[in-house]
Scaffold this motif. Sequence first.
Motif, PDB file in Angstrom:
ATOM      1  N   SER A 249     -20.160  11.903  -7.666  1.00 39.67           N
ATOM      2  CA  SER A 249     -19.668  13.148  -7.080  1.00 39.67           C
ATOM      3  C   SER A 249     -18.810  12.866  -5.855  1.00 39.67           C
ATOM      4  O   SER A 249     -18.877  11.787  -5.264  1.00 39.67           O
ATOM      5  CB  SER A 249     -20.837  14.053  -6.684  1.00 39.67           C
ATOM      6  OG  SER A 249     -21.575  13.484  -5.607  1.00 39.67           O
ATOM      7  N   SER A 251     -17.379  15.343  -2.325  1.00 37.45           N
ATOM      8  CA  SER A 251     -17.604  16.651  -1.709  1.00 37.45           C
ATOM      9  C   SER A 251     -16.924  16.751  -0.354  1.00 37.45           C
ATOM     10  O   SER A 251     -16.532  15.749   0.251  1.00 37.45           O
ATOM     11  CB  SER A 251     -19.107  16.903  -1.540  1.00 37.45           C
ATOM     12  OG  SER A 251     -19.695  15.913  -0.711  1.00 37.45           O
ATOM     13  N   CYS A 290     -18.400  19.747 -13.129  1.00 31.70           N
ATOM     14  CA  CYS A 290     -19.338  20.630 -12.443  1.00 31.70           C
ATOM     15  C   CYS A 290     -18.875  20.858 -11.006  1.00 31.70           C
ATOM     16  O   CYS A 290     -18.564  19.905 -10.292  1.00 31.70           O
ATOM     17  CB  CYS A 290     -20.741  20.026 -12.447  1.00 31.70           C
ATOM     18  SG  CYS A 290     -22.009  21.094 -11.739  1.00 31.70           S
ATOM     19  N   THR A 292     -19.884  22.801  -7.304  1.00 29.00           N
ATOM     20  CA  THR A 292     -20.960  23.398  -6.518  1.00 29.00           C
ATOM     21  C   THR A 292     -20.406  23.904  -5.198  1.00 29.00           C
ATOM     22  O   THR A 292     -19.644  23.192  -4.535  1.00 29.00           O
ATOM     23  CB  THR A 292     -22.074  22.377  -6.230  1.00 29.00           C
ATOM     24  OG1 THR A 292     -22.554  21.839  -7.463  1.00 29.00           O
ATOM     25  CG2 THR A 292     -23.231  23.011  -5.464  1.00 29.00           C
ATOM     26  N   LYS A 294     -21.617  25.424  -1.424  1.00 31.77           N
ATOM     27  CA  LYS A 294     -22.775  25.385  -0.526  1.00 31.77           C
ATOM     28  C   LYS A 294     -22.497  26.220   0.718  1.00 31.77           C
ATOM     29  O   LYS A 294     -21.413  26.138   1.299  1.00 31.77           O
ATOM     30  CB  LYS A 294     -23.029  23.922  -0.130  1.00 31.77           C
ATOM     31  CG  LYS A 294     -24.106  23.684   0.899  1.00 31.77           C
ATOM     32  CD  LYS A 294     -24.202  22.173   1.144  1.00 31.77           C
ATOM     33  CE  LYS A 294     -25.201  21.794   2.200  1.00 31.77           C
ATOM     34  NZ  LYS A 294     -25.233  20.326   2.413  1.00 31.77           N
ATOM     35  N   THR A 304     -27.023  27.026  -2.532  1.00 32.44           N
ATOM     36  CA  THR A 304     -25.963  26.426  -3.363  1.00 32.44           C
ATOM     37  C   THR A 304     -25.903  27.153  -4.696  1.00 32.44           C
ATOM     38  O   THR A 304     -26.897  27.720  -5.159  1.00 32.44           O
ATOM     39  CB  THR A 304     -26.212  24.927  -3.625  1.00 32.44           C
ATOM     40  OG1 THR A 304     -27.451  24.765  -4.332  1.00 32.44           O
ATOM     41  CG2 THR A 304     -26.248  24.141  -2.322  1.00 32.44           C
ATOM     42  N   GLN A 306     -23.853  26.397  -8.571  1.00 34.17           N
ATOM     43  CA  GLN A 306     -22.984  25.495  -9.307  1.00 34.17           C
ATOM     44  C   GLN A 306     -22.652  26.056 -10.679  1.00 34.17           C
ATOM     45  O   GLN A 306     -23.335  26.952 -11.191  1.00 34.17           O
ATOM     46  CB  GLN A 306     -23.607  24.112  -9.446  1.00 34.17           C
ATOM     47  CG  GLN A 306     -24.806  24.041 -10.381  1.00 34.17           C
ATOM     48  CD  GLN A 306     -25.323  22.617 -10.527  1.00 34.17           C
ATOM     49  OE1 GLN A 306     -25.240  21.806  -9.614  1.00 34.17           O
ATOM     50  NE2 GLN A 306     -25.871  22.307 -11.693  1.00 34.17           N
ATOM     51  N   LYS A 307     -21.584  25.491 -11.270  1.00 33.07           N
ATOM     52  CA  LYS A 307     -21.154  25.938 -12.597  1.00 33.07           C
ATOM     53  C   LYS A 307     -20.572  24.753 -13.353  1.00 33.07           C
ATOM     54  O   LYS A 307     -19.764  24.006 -12.812  1.00 33.07           O
ATOM     55  CB  LYS A 307     -20.098  27.043 -12.472  1.00 33.07           C
ATOM     56  CG  LYS A 307     -19.653  27.618 -13.809  1.00 33.07           C
ATOM     57  CD  LYS A 307     -18.702  28.797 -13.623  1.00 33.07           C
ATOM     58  CE  LYS A 307     -18.297  29.394 -14.973  1.00 33.07           C
ATOM     59  NZ  LYS A 307     -17.400  30.564 -14.795  1.00 33.07           N
ATOM     60  N   THR A 322     -14.220  27.687  -7.618  1.00 30.97           N
ATOM     61  CA  THR A 322     -14.776  27.673  -6.262  1.00 30.97           C
ATOM     62  C   THR A 322     -14.816  29.068  -5.666  1.00 30.97           C
ATOM     63  O   THR A 322     -15.817  29.474  -5.056  1.00 30.97           O
ATOM     64  CB  THR A 322     -13.946  26.735  -5.364  1.00 30.97           C
ATOM     65  OG1 THR A 322     -13.959  25.414  -5.922  1.00 30.97           O
ATOM     66  CG2 THR A 322     -14.518  26.679  -3.956  1.00 30.97           C
ATOM     67  N   LEU A 325     -17.624  31.121  -7.354  1.00 32.67           N
ATOM     68  CA  LEU A 325     -18.962  30.756  -6.869  1.00 32.67           C
ATOM     69  C   LEU A 325     -19.196  31.255  -5.448  1.00 32.67           C
ATOM     70  O   LEU A 325     -20.295  31.734  -5.115  1.00 32.67           O
ATOM     71  CB  LEU A 325     -19.133  29.235  -6.938  1.00 32.67           C
ATOM     72  CG  LEU A 325     -19.166  28.623  -8.336  1.00 32.67           C
ATOM     73  CD1 LEU A 325     -19.181  27.101  -8.260  1.00 32.67           C
ATOM     74  CD2 LEU A 325     -20.365  29.129  -9.130  1.00 32.67           C
TER      75      LEU A 325
END
Length: 411
Positions: A249, A251, A290, A292, A294, A304, A306-307, A322, A325
């Motif tokens: 990942s 971030s 994926c 997420t 936060k 959080t 996520q999708k 984004t 979410l």
Amino acid sequence: MLYAEENNRNKTIAHLDLDTFFVSVERLQNSALVGKPVLVGGTDSRGVVASCSYEARRFGIHSAMPMRTALQLCPEAVVIKGDSSRYSKYSDIITEIIKEEVPLFEKTSIDEFYTDLTGMDKFFGCFKLASEIRDKIIRETGLPISFGLSTNKTVAKIATGEAKPNNKIEVSRGTEKPFLAPLSVKKIPMVGDKTTLRLSQMGVKRIHTLQEMPIELMDRAMGKTGVMIWKKANGIDNSPIVAYQERKSISLERTFQKDTIDVDKLRTLIIAMAENLAFQLRQGNKLTACVTVKIRYSDFNTYTLQKRIPYTSNDHSLIAITKELFEKLYNKRLLVRLVGVKCSHLVGGGHQINLFEDSEEVIRLYQAMDHIRNRFGINSIKRAKTMESRNLGGANPFNGKPSMILAHRRA
């Protein structure tokens, strides 16, 4: 001038490359495709070829060619959109096979590997060991794979190209230059169309000509790039195998010095984060499946959401997810202390897989944007919406170049 010290001839490197990987996986699912010209990529009129079979290549078709052009060259070609998750699954299987057989290997894309077999000749014979690894991959996956074995990564990679399709070549110590000499300069890794044209204008079309040129001439003509090309042409490459370690990942986060309820500021920031993460993915030849978002509120409670999404590294796709979410997660009644965006479930080979969805226009747009960012800095080009966002700072997690990774930068 002598460069023997740079050319580590004690090394034994194997380069393994799956043949027309996406097409080969599709043929496992549908044997009727065997022997036919097959195109994998965008299926509409503005789509792009991600991969093509050898039967299709005979018509002049190649990767990244507009699909409509490919179909003009070969109207009878079978077009398949492709399944990135299936390709990733087979890539993982092959990665595990190689991991079991060798102590050190580098995975450079979804279908390409380098292995360091130095010293193995004392026990098995390096060519024999590489052949056994190839045989095991073919036996356990049913996929064709070629390899080249030599003293460094450059010669091994070129040897693989000469071995294809579904074969193997060893270029033994001391034979690197004779092996390379008759080949086109296009065969040298890092020599693209523009460099080939420039070399051709210098009267250089075969590697043999480069080998006979003084290195100082290439230095004057093309600088450091010219020196690197000259060394590769002479079979000199001391670049090490970079041990494989899959990054799961990437971030970005920002903690505010003063908690905020400014929703426009928050929206602008998460869009900027998504945009910059997309750039990092493309730089690392990665895709995410994926996203997420936060949010940490002033009471330090953190939430959080996520999708899972189709594999992508495109700004417009990641920004849309984004924003979606964020709107679901955001509680307008509370002050926000921190926001963050994460992309996970990463896979390699991003450039090719992205061609399943991208049109020519989108590909050219992102190539132009990334070129500007690489040359003038990450903040040299932005969406109008994110013009007010501050530099998020850091280094690209995939290549160490200045970029936009990450966390807890104080606003």
